[in-house]
Design an enzyme around this catalytic site. Structure first.
Site, PDB file in Angstrom:
ATOM      1  N   TYR A 156       0.845  -1.199   0.000  1.00 17.67           N
ATOM      2  CA  TYR A 156       0.000   0.000   0.000  1.00 17.67           C
ATOM      3  C   TYR A 156       0.879   1.247   0.000  1.00 17.67           C
ATOM      4  CZ  TYR A 156      -3.676   3.275   1.377  1.00 17.67           C
ATOM      5  OH  TYR A 156      -4.560   4.344   1.425  1.00 17.67           O
ATOM      6  N   LYS A 160       1.241   4.146  -2.954  1.00 17.34           N
ATOM      7  CA  LYS A 160       0.878   5.549  -2.754  1.00 17.34           C
ATOM      8  C   LYS A 160       2.090   6.478  -2.939  1.00 17.34           C
ATOM      9  CE  LYS A 160      -3.546   4.992  -1.936  1.00 17.34           C
ATOM     10  NZ  LYS A 160      -4.578   5.503  -2.862  1.00 17.34           N
TER      11      LYS A 160
HETATM   12  N1  LIG Z   1      -9.544   5.659   4.723  1.00 17.52           N
HETATM   13  C1  LIG Z   1      -8.337   6.168   4.946  1.00 17.52           C
HETATM   14  O1  LIG Z   1      -7.866   6.305   6.097  1.00 17.52           O
HETATM   15  C2  LIG Z   1      -7.502   6.598   3.771  1.00 17.52           C
HETATM   16  C3  LIG Z   1      -6.335   7.329   4.039  1.00 17.52           C
HETATM   17  C4  LIG Z   1      -5.543   7.739   2.989  1.00 17.52           C
HETATM   18  C5  LIG Z   1      -5.916   7.433   1.691  1.00 17.52           C
HETATM   19  N2  LIG Z   1      -7.072   6.735   1.446  1.00 17.52           N
HETATM   20  C6  LIG Z   1      -7.430   6.468   0.052  1.00 17.52           C
HETATM   21  O2  LIG Z   1      -8.728   6.951  -0.193  1.00 17.52           O
HETATM   22  C7  LIG Z   1      -9.297   6.235  -1.303  1.00 17.52           C
HETATM   23  C8  LIG Z   1     -10.690   5.783  -0.936  1.00 17.52           C
HETATM   24  O3  LIG Z   1     -10.584   4.831   0.106  1.00 17.52           O
HETATM   25  P1  LIG Z   1     -11.682   4.615   1.249  1.00 17.52           P
HETATM   26  O4  LIG Z   1     -10.983   4.754   2.535  1.00 17.52           O
HETATM   27  O5  LIG Z   1     -12.897   5.411   0.972  1.00 17.52           O
HETATM   28  O6  LIG Z   1     -11.948   3.049   1.050  1.00 17.52           O
HETATM   29  P2  LIG Z   1     -13.265   2.212   0.710  1.00 17.52           P
HETATM   30  O7  LIG Z   1     -14.414   2.648   1.518  1.00 17.52           O
HETATM   31  O8  LIG Z   1     -12.809   0.790   0.766  1.00 17.52           O
HETATM   32  O9  LIG Z   1     -13.578   2.608  -0.825  1.00 17.52           O
HETATM   33  C9  LIG Z   1     -12.736   2.220  -1.861  1.00 17.52           C
HETATM   34  C10 LIG Z   1     -13.455   2.424  -3.173  1.00 17.52           C
HETATM   35  O10 LIG Z   1     -12.595   2.009  -4.236  1.00 17.52           O
HETATM   36  C11 LIG Z   1     -13.325   1.101  -5.067  1.00 17.52           C
HETATM   37  N3  LIG Z   1     -12.481   0.162  -5.779  1.00 17.52           N
HETATM   38  C12 LIG Z   1     -11.601  -0.731  -5.282  1.00 17.52           C
HETATM   39  N4  LIG Z   1     -11.075  -1.468  -6.284  1.00 17.52           N
HETATM   40  C13 LIG Z   1     -11.641  -1.025  -7.431  1.00 17.52           C
HETATM   41  C14 LIG Z   1     -11.532  -1.398  -8.790  1.00 17.52           C
HETATM   42  N5  LIG Z   1     -10.714  -2.387  -9.195  1.00 17.52           N
HETATM   43  N6  LIG Z   1     -12.268  -0.721  -9.715  1.00 17.52           N
HETATM   44  C15 LIG Z   1     -13.095   0.272  -9.333  1.00 17.52           C
HETATM   45  N7  LIG Z   1     -13.266   0.642  -8.054  1.00 17.52           N
HETATM   46  C16 LIG Z   1     -12.546   0.003  -7.117  1.00 17.52           C
HETATM   47  C17 LIG Z   1     -14.264   0.387  -4.100  1.00 17.52           C
HETATM   48  O11 LIG Z   1     -15.300  -0.265  -4.811  1.00 17.52           O
HETATM   49  P3  LIG Z   1     -16.038  -1.579  -4.187  1.00 17.52           P
HETATM   50  O12 LIG Z   1     -17.003  -1.063  -3.164  1.00 17.52           O
HETATM   51  O13 LIG Z   1     -16.687  -2.191  -5.383  1.00 17.52           O
HETATM   52  O14 LIG Z   1     -14.958  -2.444  -3.590  1.00 17.52           O
HETATM   53  C18 LIG Z   1     -14.741   1.573  -3.276  1.00 17.52           C
HETATM   54  O15 LIG Z   1     -15.725   2.282  -3.978  1.00 17.52           O
HETATM   55  C19 LIG Z   1      -8.326   5.088  -1.609  1.00 17.52           C
HETATM   56  O16 LIG Z   1      -7.516   5.441  -2.713  1.00 17.52           O
HETATM   57  C20 LIG Z   1      -7.492   5.014  -0.332  1.00 17.52           C
HETATM   58  O17 LIG Z   1      -6.217   4.471  -0.573  1.00 17.52           O
HETATM   59  C21 LIG Z   1      -7.864   6.315   2.456  1.00 17.52           C
END
Ligand SMILES: NC(=O)c1ccc[n+]([C@@H]2O[C@H](COP(=O)([O-])OP(=O)(O)OC[C@H]3O[C@@H](n4cnc5c(N)ncnc54)[C@H](OP(=O)(O)O)[C@@H]3O)[C@@H](O)[C@H]2O)c1
Length: 232
Positions: A156, A160
């Site tokens: 991960y 990133k």
């Molecule tokens: N949460 C944190 O603390 C955090 C911190 C820093 C960065 N981020 C980043 O923020 C972004 C959103 O993450 P989140 O925390 O909101 O996670 P999340 O709730 O797990 O959402 C992830 C999203 O990405 C989609 N996705 C995953 N694989 C995919 C694919 N192959 N094609 C199309 N869509 C796909 C998922 O779809 P499905 O529902 O179909 O799986 C979901 O809509 C990510 O890039 C993550 O790395 C998150």
């Protein structure tokens, strides 16, 4: 009218970003790979659902063709879709694990950006926001005072770090397009089993700021809700 396309917007940070940008007056195209959950989220928020699976060339091309046929352009592309992949002991990691994480978090962004660039080029003020992470920042993962330093997430974090560098290189190479990366901060979503300590609204502050700022705001930046991220 600002037209914004968001990947992975059926839940989590992507969905909250869609909700907030609609509040800001954007026309939001809600990208999601699952048709039922994508359509449900779009209906609930007042967005248009566009199917997109970012690991699939044909799906990404079909999403861009769909937008070309309906809206003819986008002003903001938010590359938000991401996965965490396996964490912990590096000895347990496989090449397939690495391919899977990079194919979503890095290659998926290249795939999506390439397909949507012609649509962005039709905007008067085109913007790309890549949702990266402080987990890919050397400075944060080595500072004992930061939560990023207390976990081991080789794939991960590598994905990133690469995404943030991709962002700065695209910013240099794409004339006339602002390309910036957001660090949401540790936010409660499915990605981390809801262990994050920020709310969804706090986690989307940097993304929304980058998506709504005006011309001249700068390109090649990596920002959190607290300002510029020192990442090296
Ligand atoms: N949460 C944190 O603390 C955090 C911190 C820093 C960065 N981020 C980043 O923020 C972004 C959103 O993450 P989140 O925390 O909101 O996670 P999340 O709730 O797990 O959402 C992830 C999203 O990405 C989609 N996705 C995953 N694989 C995919 C694919 N192959 N094609 C199309 N869509 C796909 C998922 O779809 P499905 O529902 O179909 O799986 C979901 O809509 C990510 O890039 C993550 O790395 C998150």
């Amino acid at each position: 009218m600002t037209i914004t396309f968001i990947t992975g917007a059926n839940k989590g940070l992507g969905r909250e970003t869609a909700r907030r940008l609609i509040e800001h007056g954007h026309t939001v195209l809600l990208g999601a790979r699952d048709r039922e959950r994508g359509a449900e989220a779009a209906l609930a928020l007042g967005a248009r659902f566009v199917p997109i699976a970012v690991r699939d060339d044909a799906s990404v091309a079909a999403a861009a063709a769909d937008v070309a046929a309906h809206e003819c352009r986008i002003d903001v592309l938010i590359n938000n879709a991401g996965i965490h992949g396996p964490a912990g002991d590096p000895e347990a990691l496989t090449a397939d694990d690495a391919r899977a994480v990079l194919d979503v978090n890095l290659v998926g962004v290249v795939r999506t950006t390439a397909a949507f660039l012609p649509l962005l080029r039709r905007s008067a003020d085109p913007v790309i926001v890549n949702v990266s992470s402080g987990m890919g920042a050397l400075a944060l993962t080595h500072d004992p005072a930061r939560p990023e330093s207390h976990v081991v997430t080789p794939l991960y974090s590598a994905s990133k770090a690469a995404l943030t560098m991709l962002t700065t290189q695209y910013a240099k190479g794409l004339d006339g397009i602002r390309v910036n990366a957001a660090d949401p901060g540790y936010t409660a979503t499915d990605l981390n089993g809801h262990s994050g300590f920020q709310t969804l609204t706090e986690g989307t502050d940097a993304i929304v700021a980058l998506a709504t700022e005006g011309p001249g705001a700068g390109t090649g930046r990596f920002v959190s809700r607290d300002g510029d991220v020192g990442w090296y």
